[in-house]
Design a protein around this motif. Structure first.
Motif, PDB file in Angstrom:
ATOM      1  N   LEU A   1       1.068  -1.562   0.047  1.00  0.00           N
ATOM      2  CA  LEU A   1       0.098   0.693  -0.224  1.00  0.00           C
ATOM      3  C   LEU A   1       0.778   1.562   0.239  1.00  0.00           C
ATOM      4  O   LEU A   1       1.135   1.812  -0.876  1.00  0.00           O
ATOM      5  N   GLY A   2       2.321   1.240   0.763  1.00  0.00           N
ATOM      6  CA  GLY A   2       2.610   1.919   0.710  1.00  0.00           C
ATOM      7  C   GLY A   2       3.691   2.687  -0.182  1.00  0.00           C
ATOM      8  O   GLY A   2       3.725   3.821  -1.114  1.00  0.00           O
ATOM      9  N   ILE A   3       4.095   1.247  -1.409  1.00  0.00           N
ATOM     10  CA  ILE A   3       4.112   2.139  -2.617  1.00  0.00           C
ATOM     11  C   ILE A   3       3.856   2.240  -3.738  1.00  0.00           C
ATOM     12  O   ILE A   3       3.774   2.849  -4.486  1.00  0.00           O
ATOM     13  N   LYS A   4       2.367   1.800  -3.646  1.00  0.00           N
ATOM     14  CA  LYS A   4       1.254   1.731  -4.676  1.00  0.00           C
ATOM     15  C   LYS A   4       0.191   2.632  -4.789  1.00  0.00           C
ATOM     16  O   LYS A   4      -0.043   4.020  -5.288  1.00  0.00           O
ATOM     17  N   PHE A   5       0.232   3.163  -3.016  1.00  0.00           N
ATOM     18  CA  PHE A   5      -0.559   4.406  -2.384  1.00  0.00           C
ATOM     19  C   PHE A   5      -0.027   5.048  -1.854  1.00  0.00           C
ATOM     20  O   PHE A   5       0.071   5.313  -0.349  1.00  0.00           O
ATOM     21  N   PRO A   6       1.115   6.191  -2.341  1.00  0.00           N
ATOM     22  CA  PRO A   6       2.596   6.818  -1.301  1.00  0.00           C
ATOM     23  C   PRO A   6       0.812   7.791  -0.540  1.00  0.00           C
ATOM     24  O   PRO A   6       0.126   8.020  -0.875  1.00  0.00           O
ATOM     25  N   GLU A   7       1.032   8.085   0.578  1.00  0.00           N
ATOM     26  CA  GLU A   7      -0.017   9.248   1.701  1.00  0.00           C
ATOM     27  C   GLU A   7       1.168  10.258   2.433  1.00  0.00           C
ATOM     28  O   GLU A   7       2.345   9.442   2.369  1.00  0.00           O
ATOM     29  N   THR A   8       0.669  11.555   2.221  1.00  0.00           N
ATOM     30  CA  THR A   8       1.589  12.230   3.286  1.00  0.00           C
ATOM     31  C   THR A   8       1.089  12.366   4.579  1.00  0.00           C
ATOM     32  O   THR A   8      -0.713  12.197   4.850  1.00  0.00           O
ATOM     33  N   PRO A   9       1.837  12.232   5.833  1.00  0.00           N
ATOM     34  CA  PRO A   9       1.427  12.408   6.615  1.00  0.00           C
ATOM     35  C   PRO A   9      -0.090  12.669   7.155  1.00  0.00           C
ATOM     36  O   PRO A   9       0.123  14.197   7.288  1.00  0.00           O
ATOM     37  N   ARG A  10      -1.030  12.807   7.950  1.00  0.00           N
ATOM     38  CA  ARG A  10      -1.623  13.100   8.758  1.00  0.00           C
ATOM     39  C   ARG A  10      -1.642  13.716  10.408  1.00  0.00           C
ATOM     40  O   ARG A  10      -0.798  12.997  10.755  1.00  0.00           O
ATOM     41  N   LYS A  11      -2.517  14.193  10.736  1.00  0.00           N
ATOM     42  CA  LYS A  11      -2.619  15.308  12.781  1.00  0.00           C
ATOM     43  C   LYS A  11      -4.263  14.249  12.562  1.00  0.00           C
ATOM     44  O   LYS A  11      -4.639  15.113  11.980  1.00  0.00           O
ATOM     45  N   GLY A  12      -4.017  14.069  13.839  1.00  0.00           N
ATOM     46  CA  GLY A  12      -5.263  13.469  14.548  1.00  0.00           C
ATOM     47  C   GLY A  12      -5.263  13.395  16.046  1.00  0.00           C
ATOM     48  O   GLY A  12      -4.615  15.520  16.598  1.00  0.00           O
ATOM     49  N   VAL A  13      -6.230  13.234  16.616  1.00  0.00           N
ATOM     50  CA  VAL A  13      -5.652  13.456  18.093  1.00  0.00           C
ATOM     51  C   VAL A  13      -4.983  13.553  19.133  1.00  0.00           C
ATOM     52  O   VAL A  13      -4.796  14.833  20.056  1.00  0.00           O
ATOM     53  N   LEU A  14      -3.893  12.982  18.585  1.00  0.00           N
ATOM     54  CA  LEU A  14      -2.287  13.407  19.513  1.00  0.00           C
ATOM     55  C   LEU A  14      -1.466  14.215  19.299  1.00  0.00           C
ATOM     56  O   LEU A  14      -0.264  14.318  19.641  1.00  0.00           O
ATOM     57  N   GLN A  15      -2.471  14.856  17.919  1.00  0.00           N
ATOM     58  CA  GLN A  15      -1.726  16.162  17.352  1.00  0.00           C
ATOM     59  C   GLN A  15       0.039  15.736  17.243  1.00  0.00           C
ATOM     60  O   GLN A  15       0.770  16.775  17.099  1.00  0.00           O
ATOM     61  N   ILE A  16       0.242  14.809  16.328  1.00  0.00           N
ATOM     62  CA  ILE A  16       1.240  13.878  15.877  1.00  0.00           C
ATOM     63  C   ILE A  16       1.181  13.812  14.741  1.00  0.00           C
ATOM     64  O   ILE A  16       0.444  13.184  14.554  1.00  0.00           O
ATOM     65  N   GLU A  17       2.029  14.241  13.477  1.00  0.00           N
ATOM     66  CA  GLU A  17       1.801  13.229  12.118  1.00  0.00           C
ATOM     67  C   GLU A  17       2.333  11.973  11.776  1.00  0.00           C
ATOM     68  O   GLU A  17       3.218  11.496  13.010  1.00  0.00           O
TER      69      GLU A  17
END
Length: 90
Positions: free
Chosen positions: A27-43
């Motif tokens: 999945l990481g190779i085929k569909f790269p993603e950008t980090p996101r911030k959630g409730v923990l406020q960390i990427e």
């Protein structure tokens, strides 16, 4: 490998973990993603959320064994709800 006391549940556990790692790598190779911030406020990325889920699930199962006893299917249900929450909001 009899000396290692392998059981079917142990083998299934390691196969599932290995399969998850392979799937998330693909999945990481085929569909790269950008980090996101959630409730923990960390990427976090998918892999980070998988790690948080696995670590939390280990603690949930240990706490379940200590507090409730050996009926683990309900602990699995709690872990699945926890995993859904982590992947949704973390």
């Amino acid at each position: 490998m009899e000396w290692m006391a392998w059981t079917w549940p142990t083998a299934i556990f390691f196969v599932v973990i290995a399969s998850l790692l392979v799937v998330f790598t693909i999945l990481g190779i085929k569909f790269p993603e950008t980090p996101r911030k959630g409730v923990l406020q960390i990427e976090t990325t998918r892999g980070d959320r998988l790690f948080i889920t696995l670590l939390g699930s280990a603690f949930i199962n240990l706490a379940w064994l200590g507090l409730v006893g050996g009926h683990q299917p309900w602990a699995l249900a709690v872990c699945l709800v926890y995993a859904a929450a982590v992947f949704r909001w973390v």
